[in-house]
Design an enzyme around this catalytic site. Structure first.
Site, PDB file in Angstrom:
ATOM      1  N   ILE A 164      -7.352   7.469  -1.739  1.00 42.19           N
ATOM      2  CA  ILE A 164      -7.319   6.222  -1.443  1.00 42.19           C
ATOM      3  C   ILE A 164      -8.131   5.939  -0.232  1.00 42.19           C
ATOM      4  CG2 ILE A 164      -4.999   6.366  -0.526  1.00 42.19           C
ATOM      5  CD1 ILE A 164      -4.304   3.811  -1.508  1.00 42.19           C
ATOM      6  N   SER A 165      -8.838   4.807  -0.424  1.00 39.72           N
ATOM      7  CA  SER A 165      -9.761   4.206   0.650  1.00 39.72           C
ATOM      8  C   SER A 165      -8.874   3.665   1.768  1.00 39.72           C
ATOM      9  CB  SER A 165     -10.867   3.400   0.288  1.00 39.72           C
ATOM     10  OG  SER A 165     -11.726   4.036  -0.697  1.00 39.72           O
ATOM     11  N   GLY A 166      -9.274   3.612   3.128  1.00 36.10           N
ATOM     12  CA  GLY A 166      -8.651   3.053   4.001  1.00 36.10           C
ATOM     13  C   GLY A 166      -8.555   1.408   3.965  1.00 36.10           C
TER      14      GLY A 166
ATOM     15  N   ARG B  48       0.826  -1.234   0.110  1.00 39.16           N
ATOM     16  CA  ARG B  48      -0.139   0.017   0.210  1.00 39.16           C
ATOM     17  C   ARG B  48       0.768   1.190  -0.143  1.00 39.16           C
ATOM     18  NH1 ARG B  48      -5.116   1.668   1.379  1.00 39.16           N
ATOM     19  NH2 ARG B  48      -5.294   3.888   2.538  1.00 39.16           N
TER      20      ARG B  48
ATOM     21  N   PHE C 260      -9.511   7.480   4.707  1.00 36.78           N
ATOM     22  CA  PHE C 260      -9.116   7.966   3.536  1.00 36.78           C
ATOM     23  C   PHE C 260      -8.000   9.085   3.390  1.00 36.78           C
ATOM     24  CE2 PHE C 260     -13.096   6.730   1.571  1.00 36.78           C
ATOM     25  CZ  PHE C 260     -14.050   6.429   2.439  1.00 36.78           C
TER      26      PHE C 260
END
Length: 378
Positions: free
Chosen positions: A208-210, A182, A199
């Site tokens: 970018i989402s968690g 990530r 986020f």
């Protein structure tokens, strides 16, 4: 009439005043770079308000040789090496009409489509990271992938929390999460929060989402090997990268042209740096509302931007028996739905909707935008 002694006192006092004034002028005189920092301008070195590190506007290297914050005078890394957070350090692209923060709209360049490399030529590594021990996992990934220990520890520890929270349910999903670095898909100014439950900004007004949300949505897809999946909203590429460990038939669409170009360069660099599995991700810059008809139908579809209805073109491109995971609801308060497309006894299409959080929470996704500006909200 001023006497000699009084004159000398006056001259000394005036000199002191001038000296003090000089100190204040020096203290508050900003260089061009200082003024940029004070405004929090992109490209300014040093911290912006809030202590978030900004991009150094470094010169881009060749594919696979990008270093964050390297500056023009920094020594370049050898080709085939990447540094976490490098995704934002790319040559500036022309703004696309309707993109956030673009200034004056310009004619967007033609959309680029990247066809997945043939499976036989990808050389996808046969990786099986240990999941029972932090130390074993770190040692294994350092040996196999040469990734940084601090991020590996953060990744494993976040994975433990995700399993506990039921955001990852199967061993395949856990390993897909653990194999996806990530940190490479985050931007440098929030790299320290790469594995936070949040986020994170990636520019262009999108995020970018968690990890928890990405894991929960991936788990709801229940993606099987060989199934064809379409992602709407590529962003920095993290979700599609995770899907690539679950199937070798991944397609993704991003509407923001400059962001799509950045992500394309990131994937290319990662492939050169020893992640050949990402060569199998088909990608293009286009309006995802209309899916990707050329490669339809899809077994699974995942949408990573919010909308108040299920787009008919996406539903049409979903196979009967297929699943779509999509955030639906008003701006800032979407329910993440698992939508299953079935056929009833009379041969009619029946749509089943299920909240993947069973009513416990709503999410605030970025809006599902359309070409030319605006959103697809009705």
């Amino acid at each position: 009439m001023i006497h000699g002694k009084t004159m000398r006192v006056f001259v000394v006092f005036a000199g002191i005043c001038l000296a003090v004034a000089g100190v204040f002028v020096s203290a508050f005189a900003f260089s061009p770079d200082d003024r940029a920092i004070a405004r929090g301008a992109p490209g300014a070195a040093g911290p912006s308000p809030g202590g978030v590190e900004r991009d150094n506007a470094a010169e881009p290297g060749q594919a696979g040789a990008v270093t964050p914050g390297q500056g023009i005078a920094a020594e370049r890394k050898p080709a085939g090496t990447l540094t976490p957070g490098q995704g934002n350090v790319v040559a500036p692209s022309p703004p696309v009409a309707g993109a956030p923060g673009q200034g004056n709209p310009v004619e967007p360049p033609p959309a680029k489509t990247v066809t997945p490399a043939p499976a036989a030529s990808r050389g996808v590594p046969d990786l099986d990271p240990p999941v029972d021990s932090l130390q074993k996992f770190v040692s294994y990934m350092k040996e196999k992938r040469g990734e940084e220990e601090k991020y590996l520890k953060q990744r494993f520890e976040r994975g433990v929390a995700m399993i506990h929270n039921k955001d990852l349910k199967t061993e395949r999903e856990v390993k897909a999460y653990l194999l996806t670095p990530r940190e490479f898909f985050c931007r440098k100014w929030n790299l320290g929060r790469a594995y936070d439950h949040a986020f994170l900004d990636i520019h262009y007004g999108v995020t970018i989402s968690g990890p928890h949300l990405v894991g929960r949505m991936t788990s709801a897809l229940d993606l099987k090997p060989g199934e064809k999946v379409l992602e709407i909203g590529t962003g920095s590429g993290y979700q599609a990268a995770m899907l690539a460990y679950l199937t070798d038939r991944v397609y993704t669409v991003e509407i923001i042209e400059p962001l799509a170009q950045e992500t394309d360069r990131l994937y290319t660099g990662l492939v050169a740096a020893g992640y050949p599995e990402y060569a199998g991700i088909g990608r293009k810059a286009d309006d995802g509302y209309y899916g990707w008809e050329e490669h339809a139908p899809f077994d699974k579809i995942i949408v990573t931007c919010g909308i108040d209805h299920i787009p008919p073109p996406l539903l049409k491109q979903l196979k009967t028996g297929g699943v779509m995971v999509i955030p639906v609801g008003p701006p800032g308060a979407q329910v993440v739905l698992k939508v299953t497309k079935n056929r009833d006894a009379d041969g009619n299409i029946a749509i089943v909707r299920e909240d993947i959080y069973q009513g416990r929470k709503k999410e605030a996704f970025v809006p599902f935008t359309k070409k030319g500006g605006g959103t697809h909200f009705k």
